[in-house]
Write an enzyme that holds these catalytic residues in place. Structure first.
Site, PDB file in Angstrom:
ATOM      1  N   LYS A   1      43.202  40.427  46.981  1.00 52.09           N
ATOM      2  CA  LYS A   1      44.242  40.121  48.191  1.00 52.09           C
ATOM      3  C   LYS A   1      44.236  41.110  49.097  1.00 52.09           C
ATOM      4  O   LYS A   1      44.824  40.680  50.062  1.00 52.09           O
ATOM      5  CB  LYS A   1      45.442  39.677  47.256  1.00 52.09           C
ATOM      6  CG  LYS A   1      45.443  38.540  46.378  1.00 52.09           C
ATOM      7  CD  LYS A   1      46.641  37.979  46.014  1.00 52.09           C
ATOM      8  CE  LYS A   1      46.684  36.702  45.261  1.00 52.09           C
ATOM      9  NZ  LYS A   1      47.887  36.587  44.564  1.00 52.09           N
TER      10      LYS A   1
ATOM     11  N   LYS B   1      37.611  29.828  41.346  1.00 50.01           N
ATOM     12  CA  LYS B   1      38.615  29.194  40.639  1.00 50.01           C
ATOM     13  C   LYS B   1      39.554  28.376  41.617  1.00 50.01           C
ATOM     14  O   LYS B   1      39.428  28.645  42.742  1.00 50.01           O
ATOM     15  CB  LYS B   1      39.367  30.057  39.678  1.00 50.01           C
ATOM     16  CG  LYS B   1      40.428  30.932  40.700  1.00 50.01           C
ATOM     17  CD  LYS B   1      41.349  31.581  39.977  1.00 50.01           C
ATOM     18  CE  LYS B   1      42.278  32.417  40.916  1.00 50.01           C
ATOM     19  NZ  LYS B   1      43.308  33.375  40.571  1.00 50.01           N
TER      20      LYS B   1
ATOM     21  N   LYS C   1      45.983  27.938  44.508  1.00 55.77           N
ATOM     22  CA  LYS C   1      47.119  27.535  45.573  1.00 55.77           C
ATOM     23  C   LYS C   1      46.933  28.453  46.707  1.00 55.77           C
ATOM     24  O   LYS C   1      47.295  27.761  47.862  1.00 55.77           O
ATOM     25  CB  LYS C   1      48.469  27.961  44.799  1.00 55.77           C
ATOM     26  CG  LYS C   1      49.181  27.451  43.728  1.00 55.77           C
ATOM     27  CD  LYS C   1      50.636  27.494  43.477  1.00 55.77           C
ATOM     28  CE  LYS C   1      50.370  28.657  42.439  1.00 55.77           C
ATOM     29  NZ  LYS C   1      51.584  28.647  41.824  1.00 55.77           N
TER      30      LYS C   1
HETATM   31  P1  TYM Z   1      50.004  31.653  39.080  1.00 57.94           P
HETATM   32  O1  TYM Z   1      51.532  31.218  39.793  1.00 57.94           O
HETATM   33  O2  TYM Z   1      49.002  32.088  40.285  1.00 57.94           O
HETATM   34  O3  TYM Z   1      49.752  30.723  38.248  1.00 57.94           O
HETATM   35  C1  TYM Z   1      50.371  29.940  37.070  1.00 57.94           C
HETATM   36  C2  TYM Z   1      49.602  29.826  35.884  1.00 57.94           C
HETATM   37  O4  TYM Z   1      48.455  29.206  36.268  1.00 57.94           O
HETATM   38  C3  TYM Z   1      47.348  29.640  35.754  1.00 57.94           C
HETATM   39  N1  TYM Z   1      46.200  29.170  36.452  1.00 57.94           N
HETATM   40  C4  TYM Z   1      44.993  28.765  36.336  1.00 57.94           C
HETATM   41  N2  TYM Z   1      44.313  28.424  35.030  1.00 57.94           N
HETATM   42  C5  TYM Z   1      43.099  27.853  35.014  1.00 57.94           C
HETATM   43  N3  TYM Z   1      42.378  27.409  35.741  1.00 57.94           N
HETATM   44  C6  TYM Z   1      42.893  27.937  37.293  1.00 57.94           C
HETATM   45  N4  TYM Z   1      42.180  27.752  38.230  1.00 57.94           N
HETATM   46  C7  TYM Z   1      44.155  28.538  37.340  1.00 57.94           C
HETATM   47  N5  TYM Z   1      45.106  28.931  38.324  1.00 57.94           N
HETATM   48  C8  TYM Z   1      45.908  29.463  38.025  1.00 57.94           C
HETATM   49  C9  TYM Z   1      47.503  31.163  35.950  1.00 57.94           C
HETATM   50  O5  TYM Z   1      46.683  31.783  35.042  1.00 57.94           O
HETATM   51  C10 TYM Z   1      48.858  31.119  35.419  1.00 57.94           C
HETATM   52  O6  TYM Z   1      49.233  31.045  34.086  1.00 57.94           O
HETATM   53  N6  TYM Z   1      51.086  36.411  38.246  1.00 57.94           N
HETATM   54  C11 TYM Z   1      51.422  35.171  37.768  1.00 57.94           C
HETATM   55  C12 TYM Z   1      52.901  34.587  37.707  1.00 57.94           C
HETATM   56  C13 TYM Z   1      53.548  35.439  36.579  1.00 57.94           C
HETATM   57  C14 TYM Z   1      53.523  35.576  35.480  1.00 57.94           C
HETATM   58  C15 TYM Z   1      54.811  36.296  34.868  1.00 57.94           C
HETATM   59  C16 TYM Z   1      52.813  34.944  34.342  1.00 57.94           C
HETATM   60  C17 TYM Z   1      54.726  36.355  37.211  1.00 57.94           C
HETATM   61  N7  TYM Z   1      55.085  37.001  35.908  1.00 57.94           N
HETATM   62  C18 TYM Z   1      55.024  36.816  33.624  1.00 57.94           C
HETATM   63  C19 TYM Z   1      52.958  35.312  32.727  1.00 57.94           C
HETATM   64  C20 TYM Z   1      54.188  36.256  32.596  1.00 57.94           C
HETATM   65  C21 TYM Z   1      50.712  34.317  38.752  1.00 57.94           C
HETATM   66  O7  TYM Z   1      50.565  34.328  39.762  1.00 57.94           O
HETATM   67  O8  TYM Z   1      50.558  32.762  38.282  1.00 57.94           O
END
Ligand code: TYM
Length: 330
Positions: free
Chosen positions: A114, A195, A198
């Site tokens: 990023k 992948k 968003k």
């Molecule tokens: P975020 O908001 O990007 O994504 C939310 C969840 O979706 C999963 N994910 C995917 N899984 C499979 N294939 C994909 N293409 C794909 N894109 C997204 C992510 O692995 C995630 O589980 N940093 C985290 C948010 C967060 C968090 C936490 C997670 C903040 N605090 C504490 C767990 C525990 C994030 O940006 O997820």
């Protein structure tokens, strides 16, 4: 009866939820609600690391709550809350920042991706994984259901908990990542080497959980595959086709190898994958429409969720603060 184990996960309110979010994470959150004491958090503080308009952030936070309910989260069986409603997240992040090192944060691949090529990088983007560790550790979470892209952040959360306990005495629960066997890394349909995401605009490559059936079918039909014509599950050599096989497999509870054996032509596989995804997502779209009719209900249940979350988070925060030597308030 033994106490149910604690589960926590989070999701950024930074855009429409897509199939990757659903298969990698949310579907498993729904499944964990019954057998675990589950906390799910809409991480709006994390979203501040992006360029996101304030009014849009507010709307998206609310809409993300609706999407999660539509996906099957049930506030009677889990605690759903907004991260910024529980101020201990930012406070705990500070305690942990005083134990984490610049070197370990610099190694985070999401930070590297990023920040690459940018002249100016926000401090919040750098310390993002420490706030994520705070989210997890505040709730004594044993399991954290996430997609594959969060593995390294989970490793850091573990490392920080272990270090904290070593330095200040047993205080924090060391969490474990729970990454599904299938659906943990859903790839972009147009760029199957990256992948589904968003943050990368790829309208044809991304299936949104609220997409109309016709759009889902069209996107799957137009998905990039390859030209050798052989139906084989081989993510390395045939990433596009293998991604579709995995999607069809997860949606119909089969294995990708089994799916591969059932088809001779790409077109038939695409048709069935499209149909299966339409059926998988249909109940979500239907529930989402019903929920949108009663906006007040969501605000109320987020308030209830925050109250419940706060009572757990504040106890852990106090434990950690006092272990580090902060004077207890009178
Ligand atoms: P975020 O908001 O990007 O994504 C939310 C969840 O979706 C999963 N994910 C995917 N899984 C499979 N294939 C994909 N293409 C794909 N894109 C997204 C992510 O692995 C995630 O589980 N940093 C985290 C948010 C967060 C968090 C936490 C997670 C903040 N605090 C504490 C767990 C525990 C994030 O940006 O997820």
């Amino acid at each position: 009866m033994t106490a149910m184990s604690r589960v926590l996960s989070g999701l950024q309110p930074s855009g429409d939820l897509h199939l990757g979010n659903y298969l990698g994470a949310i579907r498993n959150w729904v499944a964990d609600q019954d057998a675990h004491d589950a906390f799910y958090c809409i991480v709006d503080l994390h979203a501040l690391t992006l360029d996101i308009d304030p009014a849009e952030l507010r709307t998206r936070t609310y809409e993300t709550a609706l999407d999660l309910l539509a996906a099957g989260l049930d506030p009677e069986r889990c605690t759903l809350f907004v991260q910024s409603h529980v101020t201990e997240h930012a406070e705990m992040a500070w305690l942990l920042e005083c134990t984490a090192t610049m070197g370990e944060l610099r190694r985070m691949t999401q930070f590297k991706d990023k920040s690459a090529g940018k002249d100016s990088v926000r401090v919040g983007l750098f310390t993002y994984p420490v706030l994520q560790a705070a989210d997890i550790l505040l709730y004594d979470a044993e399991r954290v259901p996430v997609g594959e892209d969060q593995r390294q952040h989970l490793e850091l959360a573990r490392e920080l908990a272990i270090r904290f306990n070593h330095r200040f005495g047993p205080t924090l629960v060391v969490p474990e990542a729970s990454i599904p066997k299938m659906g943990a890394r859903v790839m972009d349909l147009q760029h199957p080497e990256r992948k589904m995401s968003k943050s990368v605009a790829s309208p044809l490559g991304t299936i949104l959980i609220l997409d109309e059936p016709a759009d889902i079918l069209r996107k799957v039909r137009k998905a990039v595959t390859d030209t050798d014509g052989e139906v084989r599950y081989d993510p390395e050599a045939k990433p596009g086709l293998s991604n579709l096989m995995e999607l069809l497999a997860v949606a119909t509870e089969r294995t990708p190898e089994d799916v591969a054996g059932s088809y001779a032509r790409y077109g038939d596989l695409k048709d069935d994958a499209g149909e299966a995804l339409v059926e998988l997502l249909r109940p979500l779209r239907e529930r989402r429409e019903a929920l949108a009719a009663d906006p007040g209900a969501v605000a109320t249940l987020l308030a209830v969720g925050a109250k419940k979350a706060r009572s757990t988070a504040s106890a852990t925060y106090r434990r950690a603060a006092e272990a580090m030597g902060l004077l207890a308030p009178g």
